[in-house]
Write a protein that holds these residues in place. Structure first.
Motif, PDB file in Angstrom:
ATOM      1  N   ARG A  11       0.827  -1.206   0.000  1.00  0.00           N
ATOM      2  CA  ARG A  11       0.000   0.000   0.000  1.00  0.00           C
ATOM      3  C   ARG A  11       0.862   1.257   0.000  1.00  0.00           C
ATOM      4  O   ARG A  11       0.585   2.222  -0.730  1.00  0.00           O
ATOM      5  N   ALA A  12       1.917   1.264   0.797  1.00  0.00           N
ATOM      6  CA  ALA A  12       2.809   2.421   0.829  1.00  0.00           C
ATOM      7  C   ALA A  12       3.518   2.610  -0.513  1.00  0.00           C
ATOM      8  O   ALA A  12       3.673   3.734  -1.007  1.00  0.00           O
ATOM      9  N   THR A  13       3.939   1.504  -1.118  1.00  0.00           N
ATOM     10  CA  THR A  13       4.603   1.581  -2.419  1.00  0.00           C
ATOM     11  C   THR A  13       3.651   2.072  -3.488  1.00  0.00           C
ATOM     12  O   THR A  13       4.025   2.854  -4.370  1.00  0.00           O
ATOM     13  N   ALA A  14       2.388   1.620  -3.438  1.00  0.00           N
ATOM     14  CA  ALA A  14       1.400   2.049  -4.426  1.00  0.00           C
ATOM     15  C   ALA A  14       1.153   3.551  -4.325  1.00  0.00           C
ATOM     16  O   ALA A  14       1.026   4.246  -5.343  1.00  0.00           O
ATOM     17  N   ARG A  15       1.104   4.083  -3.115  1.00  0.00           N
ATOM     18  CA  ARG A  15       0.917   5.522  -2.952  1.00  0.00           C
ATOM     19  C   ARG A  15       2.100   6.293  -3.512  1.00  0.00           C
ATOM     20  O   ARG A  15       1.928   7.358  -4.134  1.00  0.00           O
ATOM     21  N   ALA A  16       3.298   5.771  -3.308  1.00  0.00           N
ATOM     22  CA  ALA A  16       4.480   6.434  -3.856  1.00  0.00           C
ATOM     23  C   ALA A  16       4.475   6.385  -5.384  1.00  0.00           C
ATOM     24  O   ALA A  16       4.812   7.372  -6.051  1.00  0.00           O
ATOM     25  N   ARG A  17       4.085   5.248  -5.940  1.00  0.00           N
ATOM     26  CA  ARG A  17       4.016   5.119  -7.400  1.00  0.00           C
ATOM     27  C   ARG A  17       2.979   6.073  -7.984  1.00  0.00           C
ATOM     28  O   ARG A  17       3.215   6.694  -9.029  1.00  0.00           O
ATOM     29  N   ASN A  18       1.834   6.185  -7.346  1.00  0.00           N
ATOM     30  CA  ASN A  18       0.793   7.077  -7.847  1.00  0.00           C
ATOM     31  C   ASN A  18       1.225   8.538  -7.776  1.00  0.00           C
ATOM     32  O   ASN A  18       0.903   9.340  -8.661  1.00  0.00           O
ATOM     33  N   ALA A  19       1.960   8.894  -6.711  1.00  0.00           N
ATOM     34  CA  ALA A  19       2.462  10.258  -6.608  1.00  0.00           C
ATOM     35  C   ALA A  19       3.488  10.545  -7.701  1.00  0.00           C
ATOM     36  O   ALA A  19       3.492  11.619  -8.314  1.00  0.00           O
ATOM     37  N   LEU A  20       4.349   9.568  -7.962  1.00  0.00           N
ATOM     38  CA  LEU A  20       5.350   9.728  -9.015  1.00  0.00           C
ATOM     39  C   LEU A  20       4.690   9.792 -10.383  1.00  0.00           C
ATOM     40  O   LEU A  20       5.114  10.537 -11.269  1.00  0.00           O
ATOM     41  N   SER A  21       3.621   9.015 -10.575  1.00  0.00           N
ATOM     42  CA  SER A  21       2.884   9.047 -11.838  1.00  0.00           C
ATOM     43  C   SER A  21       2.292  10.419 -12.093  1.00  0.00           C
ATOM     44  O   SER A  21       2.300  10.924 -13.215  1.00  0.00           O
ATOM     45  N   ALA A  22       1.774  11.041 -11.037  1.00  0.00           N
ATOM     46  CA  ALA A  22       1.212  12.389 -11.188  1.00  0.00           C
ATOM     47  C   ALA A  22       2.285  13.396 -11.581  1.00  0.00           C
ATOM     48  O   ALA A  22       2.038  14.326 -12.362  1.00  0.00           O
ATOM     49  N   ILE A  23       3.499  13.236 -11.053  1.00  0.00           N
ATOM     50  CA  ILE A  23       4.594  14.132 -11.408  1.00  0.00           C
ATOM     51  C   ILE A  23       4.980  13.959 -12.875  1.00  0.00           C
ATOM     52  O   ILE A  23       5.185  14.936 -13.609  1.00  0.00           O
ATOM     53  N   LEU A  24       5.041  12.713 -13.348  1.00  0.00           N
ATOM     54  CA  LEU A  24       5.444  12.451 -14.725  1.00  0.00           C
ATOM     55  C   LEU A  24       4.416  12.952 -15.725  1.00  0.00           C
ATOM     56  O   LEU A  24       4.753  13.242 -16.873  1.00  0.00           O
ATOM     57  N   CYS A  25       3.161  13.047 -15.310  1.00  0.00           N
ATOM     58  CA  CYS A  25       2.124  13.551 -16.216  1.00  0.00           C
ATOM     59  C   CYS A  25       2.319  15.028 -16.539  1.00  0.00           C
ATOM     60  O   CYS A  25       1.721  15.538 -17.494  1.00  0.00           O
ATOM     61  N   LEU A  26       3.138  15.723 -15.762  1.00  0.00           N
ATOM     62  CA  LEU A  26       3.362  17.150 -15.973  1.00  0.00           C
ATOM     63  C   LEU A  26       4.405  17.428 -17.043  1.00  0.00           C
ATOM     64  O   LEU A  26       4.515  18.556 -17.509  1.00  0.00           O
ATOM     65  N   ARG A  27       5.169  16.426 -17.434  1.00  0.00           N
ATOM     66  CA  ARG A  27       6.243  16.684 -18.384  1.00  0.00           C
ATOM     67  C   ARG A  27       5.674  16.780 -19.805  1.00  0.00           C
ATOM     68  O   ARG A  27       4.652  16.178 -20.130  1.00  0.00           O
ATOM     69  N   PRO A  28       6.316  17.547 -20.678  1.00  0.00           N
ATOM     70  CA  PRO A  28       5.824  17.701 -22.054  1.00  0.00           C
ATOM     71  C   PRO A  28       6.087  16.453 -22.879  1.00  0.00           C
ATOM     72  O   PRO A  28       7.088  15.755 -22.678  1.00  0.00           O
ATOM     73  N   GLU A  29       5.203  16.186 -23.809  1.00  0.00           N
ATOM     74  CA  GLU A  29       5.356  15.026 -24.683  1.00  0.00           C
ATOM     75  C   GLU A  29       6.096  15.380 -25.978  1.00  0.00           C
ATOM     76  O   GLU A  29       6.715  14.526 -26.589  1.00  0.00           O
ATOM     77  N   HIS A  30       6.005  16.653 -26.418  1.00  0.00           N
ATOM     78  CA  HIS A  30       6.590  17.058 -27.686  1.00  0.00           C
ATOM     79  C   HIS A  30       7.543  18.225 -27.484  1.00  0.00           C
ATOM     80  O   HIS A  30       7.468  18.946 -26.489  1.00  0.00           O
ATOM     81  N   ALA A  31       8.435  18.385 -28.448  1.00  0.00           N
ATOM     82  CA  ALA A  31       9.407  19.478 -28.426  1.00  0.00           C
ATOM     83  C   ALA A  31       9.389  20.187 -29.775  1.00  0.00           C
ATOM     84  O   ALA A  31       9.273  19.532 -30.826  1.00  0.00           O
TER      85      ALA A  31
END
Length: 396
Positions: free
Chosen positions: A334-354
């Motif tokens: 459960r703790a690992t899943a929360r960390a993964r979900n938080a990291l997933s939210a951070i990665l969604c902020l990065r741009p896909e195109h340049a």
């Protein structure tokens, strides 16, 4: 029995995912070179870093097992593991050990490995702005054909085609067609070397007044369809839940504790055997896989502790070991899943195109952020996200 979760793992996972984008690209070579029919030498490397998603990673013990499993394999140079993201990074030689072979080694030990990124395929894929692409642009030639007879129009169109063929001899133009009814000129050209405005300038220099009605390379999106880069790095959202067998293990263990009252309640100690039956199998499977690799970990310790308590008729203690160990794994998941979900939210902020600047025409070309090559000029407009690391050479 396991290493505690650390916030540092989250940032470590983010760094490793972003650094994978750097390993996936190669420096741009001969960007200013015009197309040539001469053969080129294949300079793609025979070594790279592949990524694997391993389902069965839940703590540091599995990471150590994977390290020992791959460390001495021929063709594998380095192995790094992030337990939070369940990603294994393997630096290997393509000729000696492919990514599929690495996954097979892990799956032979029931780790549930899937190839996330194959370094061999990435090395073979093109990076930077593709130079072989063609787009179709349309031009209005009504002013050129105005007042001309049919024969004169055909002669003029032939002259325009001859001018373009003479000017661009290195396959910058693939095809030139005319539509007399609409009085338009269609040109298939390589936007990397020749833009629609460049064609207009050439025709204007020959006294042919034309205008652009459709620029096939204006939006810069033509390169995206040619880039086979696969799925971008993502971390899937994960839901952690307690297994039904763990719940049953705990229920029967609590019931068996009533046997400590004594008297007529003593027979309830045998209910602990049901608790062991539900809680022991997952531990036994992990212990068996570890022993097959000639290793010894906490799963083996718990397994032998339970087996040792059963002949001594310490059924309640055996059930306690099974339940407490199972519930600790559930809490860690459960703790690992929360960390993964938080990291997933951070990665969604990065741009896909340049927005990459074409070094030849200076036009903007839109590319996936993961294939921006080292040394490329990138345009970042107001409000845009910076797609990669770099040095500001113009602007603020």
């Amino acid at each position: 029995h396991q290493e505690p979760f650390r916030l540092l793992d989250v940032f470590s996972g983010l760094f490793e995912l972003e650094s994978g984008r750097v390993h996936a690209v190669r420096p741009v070579e001969a960007l200013e070179r015009r197309p040539s029919s001469a053969s080129t030498v294949d300079l793609s490397p025979q070594r790279g870093k592949s990524q694997f998603f391993v389902e069965k990673i839940c703590c540091a013990s599995e990471a150590n097992q994977i390290q020992s499993l791959l460390r001495n394999v021929d063709g594998i140079n380095e192995v790094s593991i992030n337990t939070t993201t369940k990603i294994v990074y393997v630096d290997h030689d393509f000729d000696l050990m492919s990514a599929t072979d690495v996954a097979s080694i892990l799956n032979a030990e029931r780790f549930g490995a899937h190839v996330r990124k194959d370094a061999a395929l990435q090395a073979a894929a093109k990076t930077g702005v593709p130079t072989e692409a063609y787009v179709k642009s349309t031009f209005d030639i009504s002013k050129v054909l105005s007042g001309l007879t049919t024969d004169e129009q055909e002669s003029t169109l032939s002259s325009i085609k001859f001018c373009l063929d003479q000017k661009f001899v290195n396959e910058e133009i693939k095809d030139v067609t005319f539509d007399p009814s609409k009085q338009t000129l269609s040109v298939e050209h390589r936007p990397y070397f020749l833009t629609a405005s460049g064609i207009v300038d050439v025709l204007d220099s020959h006294m042919y007044e034309v205008s652009i009605t459709h620029d096939g390379g204006a939006d810069g999106m033509w390169a995206l369809a040619l880039m086979d880069v696969g799925k971008e790095d993502t971390i899937d959202q994960q839901k952690a839940s307690v297994r039904p067998t763990t719940i049953l293990c705990g229920v029967f263990w609590v019931i068996s504790m009533l046997s400590l009252i004594g008297g007529n309640w003593d027979y309830l100690k045998y209910v602990a055997l049901l608790s062991v039956a539900f809680g022991l199998p997952p531990i036994a499977v992990k212990a068996f896989c570890t022993l097959r690799r000639c290793h010894f970990d906490v799963n083996c310790m718990m397994f032998f502790a339970v087996l040792g308590a059963l002949p001594l008729q310490e059924y309640t203690e055996s059930a306690a070991v099974c339940f407490l160990f199972s519930i600790s794994e559930a809490l860690e998941s459960r703790a690992t899943a929360r960390a993964r979900n938080a990291l997933s939210a951070i990665l969604c902020l990065r741009p896909e195109h340049a927005n990459v600047i074409n070094p030849y025409t200076k036009a903007i070309v839109v590319l996936p952020a993961s294939v921006v090559a080292v040394g490329t000029l990138v345009s970042v407009r107001t409000g845009d996200k910076v797609p990669c690391d770099g040095v500001v050479i113009e602007g603020k």
